[in-house]
Design a protein around this motif. Structure first.
Motif, PDB file in Angstrom:
ATOM      1  N   CYS A  71       0.890  -1.265  -0.174  1.00  0.00           N
ATOM      2  CA  CYS A  71      -0.017   0.034  -0.200  1.00  0.00           C
ATOM      3  C   CYS A  71       0.950   1.292  -0.061  1.00  0.00           C
ATOM      4  N   PHE A  72       0.290   2.462  -0.788  1.00  0.00           N
ATOM      5  CA  PHE A  72       1.287   3.529  -0.900  1.00  0.00           C
ATOM      6  C   PHE A  72       0.271   4.629  -1.009  1.00  0.00           C
ATOM      7  N   CYS A  73       0.865   5.822  -0.728  1.00  0.00           N
ATOM      8  CA  CYS A  73       0.131   7.072  -0.897  1.00  0.00           C
ATOM      9  C   CYS A  73      -0.160   7.639  -2.296  1.00  0.00           C
ATOM     10  N   THR A  74      -1.276   7.646  -2.732  1.00  0.00           N
ATOM     11  CA  THR A  74      -1.595   8.049  -4.085  1.00  0.00           C
ATOM     12  C   THR A  74      -1.220   9.283  -4.761  1.00  0.00           C
ATOM     13  N   ARG A  75      -0.973  10.174  -3.619  1.00  0.00           N
ATOM     14  CA  ARG A  75      -0.725  11.430  -3.886  1.00  0.00           C
ATOM     15  C   ARG A  75       1.031  11.436  -3.915  1.00  0.00           C
ATOM     16  N   CYS A  76       1.786  11.149  -3.093  1.00  0.00           N
ATOM     17  CA  CYS A  76       3.167  11.357  -3.230  1.00  0.00           C
ATOM     18  C   CYS A  76       3.996  10.230  -3.356  1.00  0.00           C
ATOM     19  N   GLY A  77       3.223   8.813  -3.373  1.00  0.00           N
ATOM     20  CA  GLY A  77       3.922   7.843  -3.878  1.00  0.00           C
ATOM     21  C   GLY A  77       4.637   7.184  -2.678  1.00  0.00           C
ATOM     22  N   SER A  78       4.609   7.532  -1.331  1.00  0.00           N
ATOM     23  CA  SER A  78       5.454   6.938  -0.419  1.00  0.00           C
ATOM     24  C   SER A  78       4.911   5.585  -0.080  1.00  0.00           C
ATOM     25  N   PRO A  79       5.868   4.471   0.104  1.00  0.00           N
ATOM     26  CA  PRO A  79       5.397   3.191   0.696  1.00  0.00           C
ATOM     27  C   PRO A  79       4.972   3.272   1.832  1.00  0.00           C
ATOM     28  N   MET A  80       3.596   2.785   2.219  1.00  0.00           N
ATOM     29  CA  MET A  80       3.051   2.978   3.444  1.00  0.00           C
ATOM     30  C   MET A  80       3.492   1.644   4.540  1.00  0.00           C
ATOM     31  N   TRP A  81       2.854   0.642   3.671  1.00  0.00           N
ATOM     32  CA  TRP A  81       2.988  -0.668   4.484  1.00  0.00           C
ATOM     33  C   TRP A  81       2.672  -1.948   3.537  1.00  0.00           C
ATOM     34  N   LEU A  82       3.257  -2.874   3.861  1.00  0.00           N
ATOM     35  CA  LEU A  82       3.001  -4.208   3.129  1.00  0.00           C
ATOM     36  C   LEU A  82       2.180  -4.923   4.029  1.00  0.00           C
ATOM     37  N   CYS A  83       0.970  -5.377   3.556  1.00  0.00           N
ATOM     38  CA  CYS A  83       0.010  -6.046   4.557  1.00  0.00           C
ATOM     39  C   CYS A  83       0.047  -7.808   4.259  1.00  0.00           C
ATOM     40  N   ASP A  84       0.646  -8.435   5.044  1.00  0.00           N
ATOM     41  CA  ASP A  84       0.415 -10.018   4.696  1.00  0.00           C
ATOM     42  C   ASP A  84      -0.983 -10.432   4.898  1.00  0.00           C
ATOM     43  N   LEU A  85      -1.556 -11.306   3.951  1.00  0.00           N
ATOM     44  CA  LEU A  85      -2.663 -11.654   4.040  1.00  0.00           C
ATOM     45  C   LEU A  85      -3.054 -13.152   4.504  1.00  0.00           C
ATOM     46  N   ASN A  86      -4.254 -13.196   5.050  1.00  0.00           N
ATOM     47  CA  ASN A  86      -4.387 -14.681   5.496  1.00  0.00           C
ATOM     48  C   ASN A  86      -5.157 -15.257   4.065  1.00  0.00           C
ATOM     49  N   GLU A  87      -5.625 -16.383   4.191  1.00  0.00           N
ATOM     50  CA  GLU A  87      -5.949 -17.057   2.956  1.00  0.00           C
ATOM     51  C   GLU A  87      -7.299 -16.460   2.476  1.00  0.00           C
ATOM     52  N   ASP A  88      -7.975 -15.945   3.371  1.00  0.00           N
ATOM     53  CA  ASP A  88      -9.254 -15.597   3.009  1.00  0.00           C
ATOM     54  C   ASP A  88      -9.236 -14.013   2.461  1.00  0.00           C
ATOM     55  N   GLY A  89      -7.669 -13.635   2.535  1.00  0.00           N
ATOM     56  CA  GLY A  89      -7.786 -12.196   1.841  1.00  0.00           C
ATOM     57  C   GLY A  89      -7.683 -11.104   2.871  1.00  0.00           C
ATOM     58  N   SER A  90      -8.008 -11.408   4.222  1.00  0.00           N
ATOM     59  CA  SER A  90      -8.215 -10.455   5.123  1.00  0.00           C
ATOM     60  C   SER A  90      -6.726 -10.121   5.734  1.00  0.00           C
ATOM     61  N   PRO A  91      -6.460  -8.906   6.352  1.00  0.00           N
ATOM     62  CA  PRO A  91      -5.074  -8.746   6.687  1.00  0.00           C
ATOM     63  C   PRO A  91      -4.485  -9.630   7.975  1.00  0.00           C
ATOM     64  N   LYS A  92      -3.091 -10.042   7.598  1.00  0.00           N
ATOM     65  CA  LYS A  92      -2.894 -10.742   8.807  1.00  0.00           C
ATOM     66  C   LYS A  92      -1.648 -10.205   9.745  1.00  0.00           C
ATOM     67  N   ALA A  93      -1.078  -9.182   8.959  1.00  0.00           N
ATOM     68  CA  ALA A  93      -0.204  -8.410   9.622  1.00  0.00           C
ATOM     69  C   ALA A  93       0.332  -7.267   8.975  1.00  0.00           C
ATOM     70  N   TYR A  94       0.663  -6.205   9.289  1.00  0.00           N
ATOM     71  CA  TYR A  94       1.051  -4.865   8.698  1.00  0.00           C
ATOM     72  C   TYR A  94       2.609  -4.573   9.012  1.00  0.00           C
ATOM     73  N   GLU A  95       3.402  -4.680   7.646  1.00  0.00           N
ATOM     74  CA  GLU A  95       4.720  -4.196   7.811  1.00  0.00           C
ATOM     75  C   GLU A  95       4.924  -2.875   7.685  1.00  0.00           C
ATOM     76  N   LEU A  96       5.266  -2.077   8.578  1.00  0.00           N
ATOM     77  CA  LEU A  96       5.680  -0.595   8.527  1.00  0.00           C
ATOM     78  C   LEU A  96       6.955  -0.424   8.001  1.00  0.00           C
ATOM     79  N   PRO A  97       7.335   0.160   6.773  1.00  0.00           N
ATOM     80  CA  PRO A  97       8.864   0.463   6.623  1.00  0.00           C
ATOM     81  C   PRO A  97       9.145   1.567   7.726  1.00  0.00           C
ATOM     82  N   LEU A  98      10.262   1.498   8.321  1.00  0.00           N
ATOM     83  CA  LEU A  98      10.811   2.128   9.445  1.00  0.00           C
ATOM     84  C   LEU A  98      10.748   3.669   9.132  1.00  0.00           C
ATOM     85  N   GLY A  99      10.996   4.076   7.633  1.00  0.00           N
ATOM     86  CA  GLY A  99      10.988   5.513   7.281  1.00  0.00           C
ATOM     87  C   GLY A  99       9.806   6.302   7.502  1.00  0.00           C
TER      88      GLY A  99
END
Ligand code: ZN
Ligand code: ZN
Length: 149
Positions: A71-99
């Motif tokens: 996931c990213f900001c559609t205005r400035c392009g910053s990478p916001m988080w990577l979301c690991d998904l469960n098998e049903d597509g629901s979020p399992k965990a968010y990985e936030l870039p430290l920056g």
């Protein structure tokens, strides 16, 4: 001991508040993370019920694999988080870039993965786990499909 941190993208359209329960973070050197971040993804894990997001209208998504959406900001392009998904597509965990965390101090580098794909002029200091792609997948018990990485 958990800690609460705020963060956001470069332009401020996307903001979040997260409770970090485990201060250990990992760095991924896979080619996808290199392309996405420009270097490597240093990401801290946050459970889905421990993050509040403002500015969802500005959150773009890219399904980079079967198991994750980036996931990213559609205005400035910053990478916001990577979301690991469960098998049903629901979020399992968010990985936030430290920056994107306003104050990323107090976290501990726990492991690097895909070190055999690391950009060769990059070295991270300290004594921590360093797994190659094969070692990482072996620990996961996962047989990868051949891809670019
Ligand atoms: Zn932004
Ligand atoms: Zn990666």
């Amino acid at each position: 001991m958990s800690m609460e941190r705020t963060g956001g993208c470069l332009c401020g359209a996307v903001r979040f508040r997260a409770v970090i329960e485990n201060r250990d973070y990992g760095v991924c050197h896979c080619k996808m993370c290199q392309r996405w971040t420009g270097l490597a993804l240093a990401g801290i894990m946050v459970q889905p019920d421990k993050i509040e997001i403002e500015g969802q209208d500005h959150v773009g998504t890219y399904r980079s694999s079967d198991i994750a959406v980036r996931c990213f900001c559609t205005r400035c392009g910053s990478p916001m988080w990577l979301c690991d998904l469960n098998e049903d597509g629901s979020p399992k965990a968010y990985e936030l870039p430290l920056g994107v965390i306003d104050d990323p101090s107090g976290l501990t580098l726990h492991h690097e993965i895909f070190v055999d794909r690391r950009i060769d002029s990059i070295a991270l200091a300290g004594d921590h786990i360093q797994d190659t792609e094969a070692e990482y997948f072996e620990k996961l018990g996962f047989v990868p499909q051949p891809t670019e990485g």
